[in-house]
Design a protein around this motif. Structure first.
Motif: not given
Length: 389
Positions: A365-389
């Motif tokens: 079974f495959t769920l296909r969902l719209p990516a955050f920001g319009g493009t499916a880009v992997a964000v490393p856990p150490s990025s500022p985006l992750e730190a801001a969570k």
């Protein structure tokens, strides 16, 4: 819907009758000059009224020739050229022309629109003036009938599903009373009561979840959802059942992907997919949850090595209470709502769910969902985006 159509039809018939009457009063000399009744034209203003009607509208002359037909009537195949194609409508029109009485009915017509096989119409046929012209109004009520059928089936299924555990609990309670002097029997039956109570709880929870999301309305307060966290939570929730069957739960794929939506709903959808995979898989197998980017979407797949799904059942598995194997589903405590919830969660996220399956080989079974920001880009856990969570 039926009452509103009758009211609209009554208003239209009345308005057109007034137009006919006014036309006859204001222009008597025109008819006299013609020397005969003109049955091949419409009075002034009638065409304008018909043009704004949302339903299918047809005006026939005294010889059953179509003088005017709305675009809806042609789209549904009720009219071709200057002919009314539905034999039942034509018969009603002739009866109305003979006795001048307004008639209402329901008819089924072979579908010509949007791939429908059969279209159901509520129709009203009324005379127009004194020249043999007849007005036919037809309202498509196929979707309303389908919704009513779904509602009836849903109520019947809910009643049945609730009756089973409630009846079992009542019977087990009586049995415990009769076996009060047998501690082992009391323990055994109490365990069965806990099982039935848990089944009842799951059913009520699934019904509540489904009622929240089945309208396919957008999520009211969407936010950034980390797929890794949702997968971890869903696997953690299902791990006890997997261990009981010695099934290994494995996650993999691209890390750091995100969607825009509701984290709790996503965990619920994944939990249902994983629970299903465990229920329909033999012991000592694996269930794999994988994540990958897909352009402007994120795909989350749940694959098992289970019994698979028959091809004829693939189109129905997302229906509420539909079970491929009813005996197995009830034995494992399934409510029959899990995949319906998955489908509605996907719709609420403006996404979709699909399935691949082969009997004896397993299912994915495959769920296909719209990516955050319009493009499916992997964000490393150490990025500022992750730190801001």
């Amino acid at each position: 819907m039926a009452m509103s159509f009758a009211a609209l039809a009554g208003f239209v018939v009345g308005a057109l009758a007034i137009l006919f009457y006014r036309n006859q009063i204001e222009a008597p000399s025109r008819t006299e000059a013609a020397g005969d009744t003109d049955t091949g034209s419409l009075p002034q203003g009638v065409a304008s009224v018909l043009a704004v009607l949302p339903s299918s509208a047809v005006v026939l002359d005294a010889h059953d020739r179509v003088l005017r037909a709305s675009s809806a009537a042609r789209a549904f195949g009720l009219v071709k050229g200057d002919r009314l194609m539905a034999a039942e409508l034509l018969a009603l029109a002739r009866q109305v022309r003979r006795d001048g009485e307004i008639r209402e009915s329901e008819i089924d017509v072979a579908g010509h629109k949007f791939g429908q096989e059969i279209t159901n119409f509520a129709v009203r046929v009324a005379p127009l003036g004194s020249h043999g012209q007849v007005l036919v109004l037809a309202e498509d009520q196929t979707e309303r009938r389908r919704v009513e059928a779904v509602r009836r089936d849903f109520v019947a299924n809910v009643s049945h599903e609730l009756k089973t555990p409630v009846g079992a609990l009542s019977l087990l309670a009586e049995t415990i009373q009769d076996a009060a002097d047998d501690p082992q029997a009391v323990t055994r039956f109490a365990g069965r009561m806990q099982h039935e109570a848990a089944r009842l709880t799951y059913l009520v929870q699934d019904l509540i979840t489904l009622s929240r999301i089945q309208g396919a309305e957008p999520i009211p307060t969407p936010g950034q959802v980390t797929i890794d966290d949702a997968v971890h939570d869903a696997i953690d929730h299902c791990n006890t059942r997997a261990v009981a069957k010695d099934i290994t739960l494995v996650s993999g794929g691209t890390e750091g992907l995100r969607i825009w939506g509701d984290g709790e709903l996503l965990v619920t959808a994944l939990r249902n997919l994983i629970d299903n995979a465990i229920a329909y898989s033999p012991e000592h197998t694996r269930v794999v949850v994988s994540v990958r980017p897909a352009g402007d979407s994120v795909e989350i797949s749940v694959s098992d090595q289970g019994i698979g799904i028959p091809e004829e059942s693939l189109e129905r598995i997302f229906e509420r209470f539909f079970r491929v194997d009813a005996a197995r589903s009830r034995a494992t405590g399934g409510t029959g709502l899990g995949l319906a919830i998955v489908k509605h969660v996907a719709a609420a996220h403006a996404g979709e769910v699909s399935v691949w399956s082969k009997e004896g080989s397993g299912s994915t079974f495959t769920l296909r969902l719209p990516a955050f920001g319009g493009t499916a880009v992997a964000v490393p856990p150490s990025s500022p985006l992750e730190a801001a969570k």
